[in-house]
Scaffold this active site. Sequence first.
Site, PDB file in Angstrom:
ATOM      1  CG  ASN A  13       1.138  -9.372   5.227  1.00  0.00           C
ATOM      2  OD1 ASN A  13       1.514 -10.458   4.776  1.00  0.00           O
ATOM      3  ND2 ASN A  13       1.362  -8.220   4.603  1.00  0.00           N
ATOM      4  CE  LYS A  15       4.798  -6.663   5.556  1.00  0.00           C
ATOM      5  NZ  LYS A  15       5.121  -5.310   5.199  1.00  0.00           N
ATOM      6  CG  HIS A  99       0.374  -5.456   1.172  1.00  0.00           C
ATOM      7  ND1 HIS A  99       1.591  -4.843   1.029  1.00  0.00           N
ATOM      8  CD2 HIS A  99       0.142  -5.528   2.511  1.00  0.00           C
ATOM      9  CE1 HIS A  99       2.073  -4.548   2.232  1.00  0.00           C
ATOM     10  NE2 HIS A  99       1.206  -4.962   3.147  1.00  0.00           N
ATOM     11  CD  GLU A 101       5.185  -5.021   1.607  1.00  0.00           C
ATOM     12  OE1 GLU A 101       4.936  -6.231   1.628  1.00  0.00           O
ATOM     13  OE2 GLU A 101       5.414  -4.349   2.642  1.00  0.00           O
ATOM     14  CD  GLU A 171      -1.636  -2.302   5.281  1.00  0.00           C
ATOM     15  OE1 GLU A 171      -1.444  -2.833   6.378  1.00  0.00           O
ATOM     16  OE2 GLU A 171      -1.108  -2.712   4.235  1.00  0.00           O
ATOM     17  N   GLY A 177       6.256  -0.642   7.512  1.00  0.00           N
ATOM     18  CA  GLY A 177       7.618  -1.147   7.714  1.00  0.00           C
ATOM     19  C   GLY A 177       8.637  -0.048   7.990  1.00  0.00           C
ATOM     20  CB  SER A 217       4.798   1.178  12.054  1.00  0.00           C
ATOM     21  OG  SER A 217       5.682   1.144  10.938  1.00  0.00           O
TER      22      SER A 217
END
Length: 261
Positions: A13, A15, A99, A101, A171, A177, A217
Amino acid sequence: MTLSNKKPFIAGNWKMFKTIPEALELVKEILLAVEETSSSEIVVIPPYTALSRIQDLIRDSAIKLGAQNIFWEEEGAFTGEIAPTMLKDAGCDYVVIGHSERRQYFGETNATVNKKIQSALKHKILPIMCIGESLEERETGKTIEKVKKQINEGLEGINPEEVEKIIIAYEPLWAIGTGLTASPEQAQEIHSYIRSKLTEKYGNKTGSCAIILYGGSVKPANAFSLLKEKDINGALIGGAALKSESFIEIAKEAIKAYEEK
Ligand code: PEP
């Protein structure tokens, strides 16, 4: 397209990174390793602007294309959104839905995730549905409760044959991240729960065939130990997918882990 968890599924991904020239450069580098990574399913998920240019490069290869989001309407006055037919048109076989985010910054809920999944399936785009708990939820023992709710509501009204076309990415938010990774045991515990939940809801076949990815990560140094876990079928990779060396290395580690399972 039918899905199988007989080989590791490795998705990058990107992003909101990479201009078109940068994206093309990265995918050309990934293409150079296509033979070494052929025992895995490789999916690149670039920003929208690079989708169709990348599709031109990967069309005849084993690499597949995914998008980072989708809207549920067919077309219309929805400024800034992207229709399923547009993603299909650009060559997408996969789409990331929900996701963390998008849930955190753009107000996505289990209900919108559900609408997006239904829309993607209708257009034969395979959804990668992201779920996971926050640090606070983990620390207060609410991980299973959170994941269960995301599965129940995200998959509401979807029948077992359709569920078999959905990839689930676990996730944990605290690992995305941040450089913090769930330990293989922590990840396996939740993956095993997800598989048992799918089995309970949709039957043995759906549960055993499900592709359940880990994300948070993932890097070359931890990919082998994560992918070696029984219920971890692949990885959704953010940061380490932005460089071909680390992305390819993760795919190779995943292949090794699968050979040893
Ligand atoms: C992600 O974006 O889905 C992700 C897991 O990011 P990272 O690998 O950078 O933690």
